[in-house]
Design a protein around this motif. Structure first.
Motif, short mmCIF file in Angstrom:
data_model
loop_
_atom_site.label_atom_id
_atom_site.label_comp_id
_atom_site.label_asym_id
_atom_site.label_seq_id
_atom_site.Cartn_x
_atom_site.Cartn_y
_atom_site.Cartn_z
N GLY A 37 -95.20 -116.28 -32.71
CA GLY A 37 -94.76 -117.30 -31.77
C GLY A 37 -94.99 -116.82 -30.35
N LYS A 38 -94.10 -117.22 -29.47
CA LYS A 38 -94.19 -116.83 -28.07
C LYS A 38 -92.80 -116.43 -27.60
N MET A 39 -92.73 -115.38 -26.82
CA MET A 39 -91.48 -114.99 -26.21
C MET A 39 -91.11 -116.03 -25.16
N LYS A 65 -90.30 -110.90 -9.51
CA LYS A 65 -90.78 -109.55 -9.82
C LYS A 65 -89.83 -108.95 -10.85
N VAL A 66 -90.37 -108.61 -12.02
CA VAL A 66 -89.55 -108.01 -13.08
C VAL A 66 -89.35 -106.54 -12.73
N HIS A 90 -95.96 -114.63 -22.01
CA HIS A 90 -95.12 -115.22 -20.96
C HIS A 90 -95.38 -114.44 -19.67
N PRO A 91 -95.49 -115.11 -18.53
CA PRO A 91 -95.80 -114.40 -17.29
C PRO A 91 -94.75 -113.38 -16.84
N LEU A 92 -93.50 -113.55 -17.26
CA LEU A 92 -92.45 -112.64 -16.82
C LEU A 92 -92.04 -111.62 -17.89
N ILE A 93 -92.23 -111.95 -19.14
CA ILE A 93 -91.77 -111.09 -20.23
C ILE A 93 -92.87 -110.09 -20.58
N LEU A 126 -93.47 -123.02 -20.54
CA LEU A 126 -94.42 -124.05 -20.97
C LEU A 126 -95.87 -123.69 -20.72
N ILE A 127 -96.09 -122.59 -20.01
CA ILE A 127 -97.47 -122.18 -19.72
C ILE A 127 -98.16 -121.83 -21.03
N GLY A 128 -99.38 -122.30 -21.19
CA GLY A 128 -100.14 -122.07 -22.41
C GLY A 128 -100.46 -120.60 -22.60
#
Length: 161
Positions: free
Chosen positions: A108-110, A151-152, A97-100, A91-93
């Motif tokens: 779009g967005k992952m 952590k990815v 994406h912070p992890l992907i 949902l973060i704008g």
């Protein structure tokens, strides 16, 4: 004499009719036994699959559960909490994406679609933007303040066909 012949015919008719009925019931019984064996094999295979799927699952791993319980966490509340925290990152704008580690190629967005907590340290998740999709492997840590750190470690994007 007629009575004797009629009685014999009646007895023969009853014998033949009873024999046919018994053979019919025997055939039905044998078919039901065959189906029963097939169903038993299917149930056995499904049990094996369930056992196999539960091997790498946090709520089925005693050592991982003990790890969290020793630290004072209620696992039944912790698992949904971890999943919710990851889903909230969707949902973060913004477009990333912070992890992907991949940007969407469709405009779009992952987004992370599904998550599996493997144990008390590892998570595997899949992600997609509607057309392209991939998976990622990450570690997580629950701090003393009950905050999560992710952590990815590894990720990949499936090639399109």
């Amino acid at each position: 004499m007629y009575l004797f012949i009629f009685t014999i015919l009646l007895v023969v008719f009853q014998y033949v009719n009873s024999k046919n009925i018994i053979e019919s019931y025997d055939d039905k019984y044998e078919r039901s036994q065959e189906k029963h064996l097939v169903y038993e094999d299917t149930i056995s295979n499904l049990r094996d699959q369930v056992l196999s799927l539960s091997e790498f699952k946090l709520d089925q791993t005693e050592a991982a559960l003990t790890y969290f319980e020793d630290r004072g966490f209620d696992v039944s509340d912790l698992i949904p909490f971890i999943k919710d925290e990851i889903y909230e990152l969707n949902l973060i704008g913004g477009e990333e994406h912070p992890l992907i580690p991949y940007a969407s190629m469709t405009g779009g967005k992952m987004l992370i679609n599904s998550i599996r907590l493997l144990n008390h340290k590892w998570i595997i998740a899949n992600f997609s933007d509607g057309r392209y999709w991939g998976e990622l492997f990450m570690t997580y840590e629950v701090t003393e303040d009950e905050e999560l750190k992710f952590k990815v470690i590894e990720s990949f994007l499936y090639p399109t066909q």
